[in-house]
Enzyme design. Structure first.
Site, PDB file in Angstrom:
ATOM      1  CE  LYS A  81      77.279 -25.128 109.136  1.00  0.00           C
ATOM      2  NZ  LYS A  81      76.195 -25.141 110.141  1.00  0.00           N
ATOM      3  N   GLY A 144      82.321 -28.498 116.313  1.00  0.00           N
ATOM      4  CA  GLY A 144      82.568 -28.152 114.922  1.00  0.00           C
ATOM      5  C   GLY A 144      81.876 -26.878 114.501  1.00  0.00           C
ATOM      6  N   GLY A 145      81.488 -26.827 113.216  1.00  0.00           N
ATOM      7  CA  GLY A 145      80.966 -25.590 112.650  1.00  0.00           C
ATOM      8  C   GLY A 145      79.758 -25.037 113.360  1.00  0.00           C
ATOM      9  CB  ALA A 146      76.332 -26.281 113.883  1.00  0.00           C
TER      10      ALA A 146
END
Length: 277
Positions: A81, A144-146
């Site tokens: 992401k 991270g991404g989420a």
């Protein structure tokens, strides 16, 4: 016993519009099961397919997908992401804050626009389940991404404090620094999850995808009445959620985050939202 009729398969033709969801792994992705029936219900000649991409190959694959003339969108899952956001030409405000993207759209001028609906979908899912976010204290595992998008969305929705943990200290500090510019004093980097005084604890890490994974945090350290949310979608009942439920905590499943994103995806790609006729 009456045999169950098989689900209709998408009809692929020379005019089919393509969408891809890229990740490593992709066995756990649930978006094709939600969006392909939506395409079929709306009579759209379109299909979403999973594409497994190793991190070292991501840029080459994304650049190739962006050059496919009948490919309109790229969905992005773990662990790509942050890197996918950098491969877009334009970014939403959410992507600028979170530093990550979970979907790219081809614009009319051929450029690619990055958005991130992880946080909005997560908050929408919580709201539908009756969880109050305004005034809540949150322990978040994963920067991270989420996790980055979820943190921004929870702060936007009125969470008063988010304590974030991540073993990657530079990534953690970078996220907290970005969030602090918009919500000073409400987000903190911590070495250990702040569980005993949190109303909501969130696993936004990949821990739980494999049966051998350790728990991201010990749910027994939470106060009675606290809720536990996991973004892992497969398995549906992660070890964290099973243990938290056994302790009497309210649990929130990963699939609810994806279900919460469907309306946002529809608006993003110009589709009708489910149930709107």
């Amino acid at each position: 016993m009456t045999a169950t009729a098989p689900s209709p398969q998408p009809s692929i033709s020379g005019s089919t519009r393509l969408y891809a969801v890229v990740g490593d792994p992709v066995a756990q992705v649930q978006s094709p099961g939600l969006l392909n029936p939506l395409f079929a219900d709306q009579g759209l000649d379109a299909v979403l397919v999973p594409v497994e991409v190793r991190p070292d190959d991501l840029e080459q694959v994304i650049r190739g997908l962006q050059r496919i003339g009948n490919l309109d969108g790229i969905f992005v899952t773990v662990p790509h992401k942050a890197d996918a956001a950098r491969l877009a030409d334009r970014h939403s405000r959410t992507v600028e804050i979170a530093g990550t993207s979970n979907v790219l759209r081809r614009e009319t001028d051929g450029r690619w626009f990055a958005e991130n609906f992880d946080g909005a979908g997560f908050v929408a899912g919580l709201a539908r389940a009756g969880h109050e976010i305004r005034g809540s204290r949150v322990a978040l595992a994963g920067a991270g991404g989420a996790g980055s998008a979820i943190a921004a969305a929870l702060l936007t929705a009125g969470a008063t404090r988010i304590a974030v943990t991540d073993p990657d200290r530079p990534k953690l500090d970078a996220l907290v620094g970005r969030l602090a510019r918009y919500w000073p004093g409400r987000v903190h980097a911590v070495a250990e999850p702040a569980l005993n005084d949190s109303d909501l604890a969130v696993n936004a890490t990949p821990l739980g995808l494999r049966s051998s994974d350790p728990l991201p945090f010990p749910p027994e350290a939470l106060a009675p009445g606290a809720a536990v949310a996991d973004i892992i979608m497969k398995p549906h009942e992660t070890p964290l959620l099973r243990q938290a439920a056994a302790l009497g905590h309210h649990v929130h499943h990963g699939i609810d985050m994806l279900k919460g994103q469907v309306e946002f995806y529809c608006e993003f790609f110009g589709l009708r939202a489910p149930g709107t006729g």
